[in-house]
Design an enzyme around this catalytic site. Sequence first.
Site, PDB file in Angstrom:
ATOM      1  N   MET A  12       5.494  -5.542  -1.538  1.00 61.77           N
ATOM      2  CA  MET A  12       6.407  -4.406  -1.672  1.00 61.77           C
ATOM      3  C   MET A  12       6.642  -3.715  -0.332  1.00 61.77           C
ATOM      4  O   MET A  12       7.784  -3.564   0.116  1.00 61.77           O
ATOM      5  CB  MET A  12       5.834  -3.421  -2.689  1.00 61.77           C
ATOM      6  CG  MET A  12       6.641  -2.152  -2.892  1.00 61.77           C
ATOM      7  SD  MET A  12       6.020  -1.160  -4.261  1.00 61.77           S
ATOM      8  CE  MET A  12       4.380  -0.701  -3.656  1.00 61.77           C
ATOM      9  N   TYR A 122     -12.997  -0.934  -4.271  1.00 61.66           N
ATOM     10  CA  TYR A 122     -11.765  -1.060  -3.495  1.00 61.66           C
ATOM     11  C   TYR A 122     -11.755  -0.074  -2.338  1.00 61.66           C
ATOM     12  O   TYR A 122     -11.470  -0.435  -1.187  1.00 61.66           O
ATOM     13  CB  TYR A 122     -10.563  -0.835  -4.410  1.00 61.66           C
ATOM     14  CG  TYR A 122      -9.257  -0.641  -3.678  1.00 61.66           C
ATOM     15  CD1 TYR A 122      -8.612  -1.733  -3.082  1.00 61.66           C
ATOM     16  CD2 TYR A 122      -8.671   0.617  -3.578  1.00 61.66           C
ATOM     17  CE1 TYR A 122      -7.405  -1.546  -2.409  1.00 61.66           C
ATOM     18  CE2 TYR A 122      -7.470   0.799  -2.911  1.00 61.66           C
ATOM     19  CZ  TYR A 122      -6.848  -0.281  -2.324  1.00 61.66           C
ATOM     20  OH  TYR A 122      -5.668  -0.106  -1.650  1.00 61.66           O
ATOM     21  N   LYS A 126     -11.679  -0.830   1.769  1.00 59.19           N
ATOM     22  CA  LYS A 126     -10.639  -0.315   2.653  1.00 59.19           C
ATOM     23  C   LYS A 126     -11.232   0.536   3.772  1.00 59.19           C
ATOM     24  O   LYS A 126     -10.718   0.541   4.906  1.00 59.19           O
ATOM     25  CB  LYS A 126      -9.615   0.490   1.855  1.00 59.19           C
ATOM     26  CG  LYS A 126      -8.780  -0.332   0.886  1.00 59.19           C
ATOM     27  CD  LYS A 126      -7.846  -1.294   1.602  1.00 59.19           C
ATOM     28  CE  LYS A 126      -6.671  -0.597   2.237  1.00 59.19           C
ATOM     29  NZ  LYS A 126      -5.699  -1.569   2.846  1.00 59.19           N
ATOM     30  N   TRP A 148      -0.115   6.300  -4.168  1.00 56.76           N
ATOM     31  CA  TRP A 148       0.853   6.337  -5.264  1.00 56.76           C
ATOM     32  C   TRP A 148       2.171   5.692  -4.815  1.00 56.76           C
ATOM     33  O   TRP A 148       3.262   6.216  -5.047  1.00 56.76           O
ATOM     34  CB  TRP A 148       1.081   7.781  -5.729  1.00 56.76           C
ATOM     35  CG  TRP A 148      -0.104   8.417  -6.393  1.00 56.76           C
ATOM     36  CD1 TRP A 148      -1.428   8.167  -6.146  1.00 56.76           C
ATOM     37  CD2 TRP A 148      -0.081   9.427  -7.413  1.00 56.76           C
ATOM     38  NE1 TRP A 148      -2.227   8.955  -6.933  1.00 56.76           N
ATOM     39  CE2 TRP A 148      -1.426   9.739  -7.719  1.00 56.76           C
ATOM     40  CE3 TRP A 148       0.939  10.109  -8.076  1.00 56.76           C
ATOM     41  CZ2 TRP A 148      -1.771  10.693  -8.667  1.00 56.76           C
ATOM     42  CZ3 TRP A 148       0.596  11.065  -9.026  1.00 56.76           C
ATOM     43  CH2 TRP A 148      -0.750  11.348  -9.324  1.00 56.76           C
TER      44      TRP A 148
END
Length: 293
Positions: A12, A122, A126, A148
């Site tokens: 994306m 997760y 990161k 988001w």
Amino acid sequence: MTRYLVTGAGGMLGQDLLAALDGRAVTALKRADLDITDPHAVHALVDGHDVVFNAAAWTDVDGAESAYESALAVNGTGVTVLAQACRAFGARLVHVSTDYVFNGAGTSPYAEDAPTAPLNAYGRSKLVGETSVLTTLPDSGYVVRTAWLYGAQGRNFVKTMLRLAATRDHLDVVDDQVGQPTWSRDLALRLVELADSGAPAGVYHGTASGQTTWHGLAQAVFELCGLDPARVRRTTSAAYVTPAARPSYSVLGHDRWAAAGMAPMRDWHTMLAEALREPAFAAGVVPGSGGAG
């Protein structure tokens, strides 16, 4: 001539980065094109580039709970390899990270230098990547945390709401998680702007201004698409138990943009209204729709 390299170009954000870099000298690498955990492959591809945008990531938040080593390989080890290659060839690295490095216990926007404390696997993976960038490239590494995120490509919350609006009379959406819905196209433009700005290296927060809840976002999607926002009902996170804990407060502060000579990114609702006029979103809108779900 500045040469750019984009990893995760098929995703994306990667697709939006390519659009933002249109007309420039760009090497686009999808997942199948590069294993970022392979030092030899990474060094060979970074060589000759001036700026690297890392949009490659393990993004299965719940899956990371049972496959942490796999998530860490991409989000931690792979980022370390990429940062080392950038150091070797003098390239700037713009690495995309997440609000999930925070525990969500805050009540005011997290500053860029606020203490980190991930709630889930997760987030921990990161954070390893963030640390690698900042320690390996103290003068030429940028960590941009976002949250988001939604966009035209792939699955995301906004597109899910549009899809479900066509098949269900009502949707129950959590109202006890607060964050900043951010359009991936706006983020991509900001990442390019940052890379070209000569701004100080370090951590930046790439999220929209303002804040809302998932329920508020869903209602805004409905309202902006001519649907009845009352069809979106409030519920709590307790109704949706997931393997990975989610932060309840994911609002990020934007003070470091001033040091870069840039204003914070625009308001989330303004972003959303423009995004929903794009064909990729508008195609999923069925005004007045509702089903028997």
